[in-house]
Scaffold this motif. Structure first.
Motif, PDB file in Angstrom:
ATOM      1  N   VAL A 174       0.974  -1.360   0.017  1.00 22.87           N
ATOM      2  CA  VAL A 174      -0.026  -0.046   0.130  1.00 22.87           C
ATOM      3  C   VAL A 174       0.927   1.188   0.081  1.00 22.87           C
ATOM      4  O   VAL A 174       0.546   2.145  -0.681  1.00 22.87           O
ATOM      5  N   THR A 175       2.001   1.366   0.700  1.00 25.90           N
ATOM      6  CA  THR A 175       2.993   2.412   0.794  1.00 25.90           C
ATOM      7  C   THR A 175       3.471   2.613  -0.759  1.00 25.90           C
ATOM      8  O   THR A 175       3.773   3.875  -0.826  1.00 25.90           O
ATOM      9  N   MET A 176       3.887   1.421  -1.189  1.00 23.41           N
ATOM     10  CA  MET A 176       4.316   1.534  -2.914  1.00 23.41           C
ATOM     11  C   MET A 176       3.334   2.306  -3.482  1.00 23.41           C
ATOM     12  O   MET A 176       3.542   3.241  -4.621  1.00 23.41           O
ATOM     13  N   GLN A 177       2.070   1.690  -3.454  1.00 26.22           N
ATOM     14  CA  GLN A 177       0.822   2.370  -4.251  1.00 26.22           C
ATOM     15  C   GLN A 177       0.682   3.740  -4.088  1.00 26.22           C
ATOM     16  O   GLN A 177       0.523   4.350  -5.004  1.00 26.22           O
ATOM     17  N   ASN A 178       0.944   4.088  -2.826  1.00 27.82           N
ATOM     18  CA  ASN A 178       0.414   5.776  -2.574  1.00 27.82           C
ATOM     19  C   ASN A 178       1.635   6.577  -2.857  1.00 27.82           C
ATOM     20  O   ASN A 178       1.530   7.713  -3.429  1.00 27.82           O
ATOM     21  N   TYR A 179       2.736   6.025  -2.468  1.00 24.84           N
ATOM     22  CA  TYR A 179       3.893   7.090  -2.595  1.00 24.84           C
ATOM     23  C   TYR A 179       4.855   7.036  -3.920  1.00 24.84           C
ATOM     24  O   TYR A 179       5.565   7.776  -4.255  1.00 24.84           O
ATOM     25  N   LEU A 180       4.498   5.933  -4.574  1.00 20.33           N
ATOM     26  CA  LEU A 180       5.005   5.912  -5.935  1.00 20.33           C
ATOM     27  C   LEU A 180       3.976   6.146  -7.332  1.00 20.33           C
ATOM     28  O   LEU A 180       4.179   5.967  -8.232  1.00 20.33           O
ATOM     29  N   ALA A 181       2.840   6.712  -6.681  1.00 13.10           N
ATOM     30  CA  ALA A 181       1.750   6.903  -7.574  1.00 13.10           C
ATOM     31  C   ALA A 181       2.126   7.424  -8.798  1.00 13.10           C
ATOM     32  O   ALA A 181       1.541   7.385  -9.835  1.00 13.10           O
ATOM     33  N   GLU A 182       2.996   8.694  -8.469  1.00 13.53           N
ATOM     34  CA  GLU A 182       3.360   9.532  -9.631  1.00 13.53           C
ATOM     35  C   GLU A 182       3.997   8.972 -10.826  1.00 13.53           C
ATOM     36  O   GLU A 182       4.314   9.405 -11.789  1.00 13.53           O
ATOM     37  N   LEU A 183       4.472   7.625 -10.317  1.00 14.93           N
ATOM     38  CA  LEU A 183       5.108   6.875 -11.432  1.00 14.93           C
ATOM     39  C   LEU A 183       4.252   6.239 -12.805  1.00 14.93           C
ATOM     40  O   LEU A 183       4.565   5.659 -13.644  1.00 14.93           O
ATOM     41  N   GLY A 184       2.862   6.096 -12.353  1.00 16.98           N
ATOM     42  CA  GLY A 184       1.825   5.720 -13.198  1.00 16.98           C
ATOM     43  C   GLY A 184       2.066   4.182 -13.364  1.00 16.98           C
ATOM     44  O   GLY A 184       1.960   3.562 -12.209  1.00 16.98           O
ATOM     45  N   ALA A 185       1.712   3.666 -14.357  1.00 23.19           N
ATOM     46  CA  ALA A 185       2.033   2.389 -14.650  1.00 23.19           C
ATOM     47  C   ALA A 185       3.263   1.614 -14.265  1.00 23.19           C
ATOM     48  O   ALA A 185       3.195   0.643 -14.110  1.00 23.19           O
ATOM     49  N   TRP A 186       4.257   2.444 -14.076  1.00 24.56           N
ATOM     50  CA  TRP A 186       5.421   1.991 -13.464  1.00 24.56           C
ATOM     51  C   TRP A 186       5.515   1.466 -12.123  1.00 24.56           C
ATOM     52  O   TRP A 186       6.320   0.660 -11.821  1.00 24.56           O
ATOM     53  N   VAL A 187       4.559   1.639 -11.420  1.00 20.49           N
ATOM     54  CA  VAL A 187       4.312   1.194 -10.143  1.00 20.49           C
ATOM     55  C   VAL A 187       4.216  -0.518 -10.190  1.00 20.49           C
ATOM     56  O   VAL A 187       5.049  -1.003  -9.118  1.00 20.49           O
ATOM     57  N   THR A 188       3.542  -1.067 -11.184  1.00 20.62           N
ATOM     58  CA  THR A 188       3.382  -2.470 -11.266  1.00 20.62           C
ATOM     59  C   THR A 188       4.969  -3.068 -11.356  1.00 20.62           C
ATOM     60  O   THR A 188       5.108  -4.010 -11.081  1.00 20.62           O
ATOM     61  N   VAL A 189       5.728  -2.489 -12.209  1.00 18.41           N
ATOM     62  CA  VAL A 189       6.960  -2.511 -12.618  1.00 18.41           C
ATOM     63  C   VAL A 189       7.811  -2.806 -11.426  1.00 18.41           C
ATOM     64  O   VAL A 189       8.675  -3.635 -11.057  1.00 18.41           O
ATOM     65  N   VAL A 190       7.740  -1.496 -10.426  1.00 21.57           N
ATOM     66  CA  VAL A 190       8.405  -1.625  -9.156  1.00 21.57           C
ATOM     67  C   VAL A 190       7.954  -2.859  -8.466  1.00 21.57           C
ATOM     68  O   VAL A 190       8.784  -3.425  -7.615  1.00 21.57           O
ATOM     69  N   GLN A 191       6.619  -2.999  -8.196  1.00 22.00           N
ATOM     70  CA  GLN A 191       6.292  -4.021  -7.285  1.00 22.00           C
ATOM     71  C   GLN A 191       6.764  -5.307  -7.854  1.00 22.00           C
ATOM     72  O   GLN A 191       7.181  -6.144  -7.048  1.00 22.00           O
ATOM     73  N   GLY A 192       6.744  -5.459  -9.321  1.00 25.31           N
ATOM     74  CA  GLY A 192       7.244  -6.903  -9.743  1.00 25.31           C
ATOM     75  C   GLY A 192       8.689  -7.104  -9.468  1.00 25.31           C
ATOM     76  O   GLY A 192       9.230  -8.212  -9.017  1.00 25.31           O
ATOM     77  N   GLY A 193       9.535  -5.811  -9.468  1.00 29.23           N
ATOM     78  CA  GLY A 193      10.911  -5.889  -9.275  1.00 29.23           C
ATOM     79  C   GLY A 193      11.099  -6.564  -7.582  1.00 29.23           C
ATOM     80  O   GLY A 193      11.989  -7.123  -7.310  1.00 29.23           O
ATOM     81  N   ILE A 194      10.505  -5.934  -6.499  1.00 26.55           N
ATOM     82  CA  ILE A 194      10.541  -5.921  -5.376  1.00 26.55           C
ATOM     83  C   ILE A 194      10.138  -7.405  -5.059  1.00 26.55           C
ATOM     84  O   ILE A 194      10.778  -8.155  -4.263  1.00 26.55           O
ATOM     85  N   PHE A 195       9.030  -7.928  -5.554  1.00 22.60           N
ATOM     86  CA  PHE A 195       8.681  -9.211  -5.455  1.00 22.60           C
ATOM     87  C   PHE A 195       9.864 -10.146  -5.738  1.00 22.60           C
ATOM     88  O   PHE A 195       9.992 -11.140  -5.257  1.00 22.60           O
TER      89      PHE A 195
END
Length: 315
Positions: free
Chosen positions: A271-292
């Motif tokens: 949830v923190t990533m979704q909220n504070y990285l929202a300005e990255l747009g669709a790249w949030v999903t890429v960041v989440q995948g990388g962290i996973f």
């Protein structure tokens, strides 16, 4: 009680107190209350999912149907039927439990990937029902849901009152899950996860235990969904979409599958990533995948699982 069991219980009590104090104190140090309420709703959702997968060994890839369906029913009950918030959430939770009963009856007939695909297929049916049904509002969802007055007395339009209400629901749900895990039923459920044929040979009806796990997990996921719809005063298709089912899997694995506090931390991270990285747009999903990917490679037990392994404590 054995010394090891006493030590584990003491560790769990301390961890629970720390977790509760963090949630209580977060708004006092300037953290946005609505953000924290979102974290608590998803944390309860992840804990409910962990009950099914982490302790029952049953992978559902359609758990969003319980979160979303309860959200819609709660929102409809509050806005159209005019029920009080506690009754609206109770109706939504009962609806999710009933859906879990039906889905569980169908899903436990198969195992492994086949069970997973059955839950995904049924979740897609629920998604298209929510898209087409007249009372759900289609793509717009149910908006402007009134929070109402708790027990007819406490006005939940106050952020502080709503925060206390959500905190009580989260802590109560978490304690219920903890009790289930450490009950005789929970021990049998873990035995089925480890070795189902041997558990059956001991005289236990594995299907009955797995079905109950589905219903309990669905009800608690519904409790989270109903609460979330009141927090944001909205029930939308987002909560019944298949991607939400994927997110709860990520929350559980990142925090620590089969741990008690792992899903809470995993939900907070996501949830923190979704909220504070929202300005990255669709790249949030890429960041989440990388962290996973990083967590899978470096933290095989999840964040909390690795911490518990280092401290030699059960968390």
């Amino acid at each position: 009680m054995k010394p090891a069991t006493q030590d584990a219980a003491r560790t769990h009590r301390m961890a629970f107190v720390v977790m509760a104090l963090l949630f209580i104190g977060a708004p006092l140090v300037g953290v946005y209350p609505v953000f924290m309420m979102k974290v608590m709703c998803f944390a309860l959702f992840a804990c409910a999912f962990n009950l099914l997968l982490g302790f029952g060994g049953l992978l559902s890839f359609g758990h969003a149907m319980f979160l979303g369906s309860a959200g819609y029913v709660t929102a409809h009950a509050a806005k159209v039927w005019g029920l009080t918030p506690e009754l609206s959430i109770a109706v939504g939770t009962l609806c999710a439990a009933a859906l879990g009963w039906v889905v569980g009856k169908l899903a436990i007939r198969r195992q492994g990937i086949y069970l997973t695909m059955i839950t995904l297929a049924l979740a897609q049916m629920v998604f298209f029902f929510a898209l087409q049904a007249p009372f759900t509002g289609g793509e717009d969802g149910i908006q402007a849901v009134p929070r109402g007055k708790l027990f007819g007395l406490i006005d939940l339009s106050s952020t502080n009152a709503m925060y206390a209400f959500v905190l009580a629901i989260f802590l109560g749900g978490f304690l219920l899950i903890y009790r289930i895990i450490h009950s005789p039923y929970g021990q049998v459920l873990k035995a089925i996860r480890e070795n189902e044929p041997r558990t059956i040979s001991l005289g236990y009806d594995a299907d009955k235990f797995k079905h109950r796990a589905f219903v309990l997990s669905a009800a608690l996921a519904g409790l989270a969904g109903g609460t979330k719809s009141l927090v944001f005063q909205l029930a939308s298709l987002t909560d019944v979409h298949w991607s939400m089912s994927g997110e709860v899997v990520l929350m559980t694995l990142v925090g620590g599958l089969g741990t008690i506090f792992g899903p809470v931390l995993g939900a907070a991270v996501m949830v923190t990533m979704q909220n504070y990285l929202a300005e990255l747009g669709a790249w949030v999903t890429v960041v989440q995948g990388g962290i996973f990917v990083v967590c899978v490679l470096l933290f095989r037990r999840g964040i909390v699982g690795e911490i518990g392994h280092l401290l030699k404590k059960s968390l």
